[in-house]
Design a protein around this motif. Structure first.
Motif: not given
Ligand SMILES: Nc1nc2c(ncn2[C@@H]2O[C@H](COP(=O)(O)OP(=O)(O)OP(=O)(O)O)[C@@H](O)[C@H]2O)c(=O)[nH]1
Length: 803
Positions: A47, A65, A239
């Motif tokens: 994100s 993911v 999400q």
């Molecule tokens: N409410 C909220 N949700 C968030 C925020 N940042 C990420 N998310 C949610 O957290 C979940 C994981 O986010 P990702 O960006 O996929 O996290 P990641 O670190 O890349 O995950 P992996 O690659 O699986 O380790 C997702 O459903 C996002 O929508 C945030 O600042 N606020």
């Protein structure tokens, strides 16, 4: 200039510089830092990376993911699209497709394992980005779930370390605000490779999910776990937002609203928000560029000077703006000069490494042609072969004399044998000339393949024509040689049958001297070719009286009837001087029949004591012919009418004049003269003696010698003329064509633009170097134009990352 404008300019400038460096092939690069995003599982890494890049194309969700590194290369371009290494031919403009492909590739790569270190390579083209790379890494996981291996934590750990180790990588250490910072794996890992925290930026996500009444103020103030570059707090899409397809712009607005309305965060706007994160990253890049550019500038200036020198030495700087026609003439002038240097040796920069083909041609002419092909033993007849041929002529008959026809046939036969070696000689020199042409073309025209092809085609055609013409000329020469046999060639008297000249060359007077003055073809001319040629009779002119000279003795002696001069015995007037014995038809007004040099003749003397006669048999010491009609002896006789004394006087005077005398005694058969009743001398008595024997071997031998001498002359002439014809027709005429017609014919036959299209290794090298030179010049110009280069002030944020 405002700082925002500076940054806009910076994006343009940096991108231009990147382009310029790419075409310099120099390895010089701004090496903008890579930005690696690390953090625990579901920390919000993807994100963060997405909001920095400004586009939504990474799969997100709960659970692990990102299972492979995602290498996102941002490339400035006029259009916006994504390319994946897996599908290089596809341009993705729909980012949902990109998401799907990434998910598929991830599944494929990790089908038999939880994570893979093989990165998924993405290229994001956009008009709004700098050329830099962002890397999304798999989340650090603690406890293996599902089919994950036991050492999954270690695997991911090692992979991340590998990616963040290079000092040129900025680390975005992502920690969700909902976790205790003290447990942040991202910060732990970052510290291992960047203990001073110089290239680590702490990013706190999920500020919106913190328990009510709690906040991350102290973390953001850099008080809990201090980093040199501090922390930025962000709110990404949840999400739910993702599922509801809330776009990034909306999310950005919502984030802004969240912070502005927050009691704590609204007071710390320089520490929160995606825009702030972008600004911090921009600053990092700007600082980096500011630091690097002066060094790059010096490197570029040095490289430019090197290239300039190389291009000048390759004579490649001037060609740049020349038009095709001028270029054609320039290239062809160089080619012609090289050809001339090859054949004529007029090269002032004489090559010391390699022998030019012109020299090879010269050696071939001397060694392989004159003393090789045209000197083959089989071309000539041996004495035995001529003798056999002469014997075969008569069969059972007695040999009488060798006819002129025999001479002609034999010489013709031998002369024609030279035809093939002469043709072969032409072919050898033509082949060498072809090699020389090809070599010169390779040297001077290789950069223009179409021109080279046209030049070679025209020259090969011309060479073929010349070769044919030369063969025809030489064949005609052979015919001419057979058409007329110059048996009075001056060399007939001076070459032995082995073709060697006698030590002393005969002068024209020598040639005249031994020549019999046939009464029907007598002349005053001293030109041997005219006077000596029996087929070229000229008007008989009486000679002037002999010039006064010291006469030792003179008077009438009889000339024998078989003397070749007269059909009957006849008195002739003879004078003896210290140098010559001269025979005239008569005293005073008489015509000179012969003049013989005393030192070259010998006289045999027969004495008929009873009749008081003396016979003087004159011959040449070297045995050669006395007269044109090929008599080897002249017999003269004192008839005794003036008594013994007169006979003795003649003999003594011959001796006194230095003539070699030989006493033949008193012959048994007496002096043989037919009684012709000539006046004023008494007729000698007819003597009944047998006719002289025909000496077969002597006559045949003479004939053989003459044939051998003549073919030797033919051979020498052929050896002399063949290379002259060849060099003239094959090389000289070709060079005349090169000098006078070639360029015009090329222009007539081919499209000039196409002709001068460059190609070939040499030209490609030049072109590459020239484009490097241009790019370097441009790069130096761009760097010089950056007035703010040495300004310390750090600019404000801009749109390096798309809003
Ligand atoms: N409410 C909220 N949700 C968030 C925020 N940042 C990420 N998310 C949610 O957290 C979940 C994981 O986010 P990702 O960006 O996929 O996290 P990641 O670190 O890349 O995950 P992996 O690659 O699986 O380790 C997702 O459903 C996002 O929508 C945030 O600042 N606020």
């Amino acid at each position: 200039m405002g700082s925002n404008e500076e940054m806009k300019e910076l994006v343009t400038v940096i991108n231009k510089l990147q382009d310029a460096f790419a075409s310099t092939y120099s390895g010089v690069n701004l090496e903008l830092p890579k930005i690696a995003v690390i953090g625990g599982q579901s920390a919000g890494k993807s994100s963060v990376l997405e909001s920095v890049a400004g586009r939504d194309f990474l799969p997100k969700g709960a659970g692990i993911v990102t299972r492979c590194p995602i290498n996102l290369q941002m490339i400035p371009d006029e259009e916006e699209y994504v390319e994946l290494l897996e599908h290089p031919d596809v341009r993705y403009t729909d980012f949902n497709d990109v998401k799907k492909v990434i998910a598929d590739v991830t599944d494929k790569e990790t089908a038999d394992k939880a994570v893979s270190s093989k990165p998924i390579m993405l290229r994001f083209y956009s008009p709004h980005v700098l050329q830099l790379t962002l890397v999304d890494l798999p989340g650090l996981t603690k406890i293996p779930v599902g089919n994950q291996p036991e050492d999954i934590e270690q695997l991911v750990h090692d992979m991340i370390l590998e990616y963040i180790k290079p000092s040129n990588t900025l680390i975005l250490a992502v920690t969700p605000a909902t976790e205790d910072l003290a447990n942040s794996d991202a910060l732990k890992l970052a510290r291992r490779v960047d203990p001073e925290g110089e290239r680590t930026i702490g990013v706190l996500t999920k500020l919106d999910l913190m328990d009510k009444g709690t906040d991350a103020r102290r973390v953001l103030e850099n008080k809990i776990y201090p980093l040199k570059r501090g922390y930025i707090g962000v709110v990404n899409r949840s999400q739910k937002d993702v599922e509801e397809k809330v776009d990034l712009r909306e999310a950005r607005d919502a984030e802004e609203k969240f912070f502005l309305e927050h009691a704590v965060y609204r007071h710390m706007t320089d520490r929160v928000g995606t825009k702030t994160l972008q600004r911090v990253l921009n600053r990092q890049l700007q600082e980096h560029i500011r630091e690097k550019l002066p060094g790059i500038r010096s490197e570029m200036i040095k490289q430019k000077a090197d290239l300039q020198q190389k291009l000048q030495s390759m004579d490649a700087l001037e060609d740049k703006d020349i038009n095709d026609n001028a270029l054609l003439h320039q290239v062809m002038a160089r080619f012609t000069k090289t050809m001339e240097a090859c054949f004529e040796g007029f090269d002032y920069s004489v090559d010391t490494k390699e022998i030019v083909l012109g020299v090879v041609i010269n050696e071939t002419i001397n060694t392989n042609i004159i003393n090789g092909l045209l000197n083959e033993r089989s071309l000539m007849l041996t004495k035995e072969e001529v003798m056999t041929a002469l014997r075969n002529l008569v069969g059972v008959q007695n040999y009488i004399s060798a006819s002129q026809q025999v001479f002609k046939n034999m010489v013709e036969k031998i002369t024609k044998k030279f035809k093939e070696p002469m043709k072969k000689s032409v072919e050898i020199i033509a082949a060498l000339t072809q090699k020389a042409i090809e070599k010169c073309a390779r040297k001077e025209i290789i950069s223009y393949p179409h021109l080279e092809e046209a030049v070679l085609r025209l020259l090969m055609e011309r060479l073929q024509d010349n070769e044919l013409k030369c063969k025809e000329d030489l064949e005609r020469y052979i015919k001419a040689e057979c058409a007329f046999m110059n048996t009075n060639h001056p060399w007939m008297g001076r070459c032995d049958s082995d073709g060697h000249s006698h030590k002393r060359c005969l002068s024209p007077s020598d040639y005249d001297e031994g020549k019999a003055k046939n009464p029907t073809t007598l002349t005053n001319s001293t030109n041997p070719s005219k006077s000596a040629n029996p087929t070229n009779p000229v008007e008989l002119k009486p000679l002037l009286p002999p010039k006064p000279k010291k006469v030792l003795h003179q008077g009438y002696l009889d000339l024998a009837s078989d003397s070749q001069f007269f059909k009957k015995k006849k008195p002739v007037w003879i004078t003896i001087t210290p140098l010559h014995v001269s025979i005239y038809t008569d005293h005073g007004e008489g015509t000179e029949l012969m003049q013989l040099q005393n030192t070259k003749i010998k006289i045999g003397v027969e004495t008929d004591v009873a009749r008081r006669r003396k016979k003087f048999i004159i011959s040449r010491i070297d045995g050669s012919f006395m007269t044109m009609v090929q008599a080897r002896i002249i017999e003269t006789m004192y008839n005794g009418t003036k008594g013994n004394e007169e006979g003795e006087r003649w003999e003594n005077t011959f001796k006194e004049a230095g003539i070699q005398m030989e006493d033949l005694g008193n012959p048994v058969d007496g002096l043989v003269y037919e009684d012709e009743g000539t006046e004023p001398h008494p007729t000698p008595r007819k003597c009944a003696t047998p006719p002289p024997k025909i000496d077969f071997s002597k006559d045949a031998h003479d004939h053989m010698e003459r044939i051998l001498k003549y073919v030797q002359i033919v051979k020498q002439t052929i050896q002399d003329l063949t290379p002259k014809y060849i060099v003239h027709t094959i090389i000289k005429e070709l060079m005349t064509y090169v000098n006078e017609r070639l360029v015009a014919e090329i222009q007539e036959q081919s499209d000039l633009k196409k002709l001068m299209e460059p190609g070939g290794e040499e030209e490609l090298k030049k072109r590459k170097m020239r484009s490097m030179f241009d790019a370097t010049t441009e790069a130096v110009g761009i760097i010089n134009s950056l007035a703010w280069l040495n300004v310390d002030a750090v600019g404000e944020p801009s749109f390096i990352f798309p809003a």
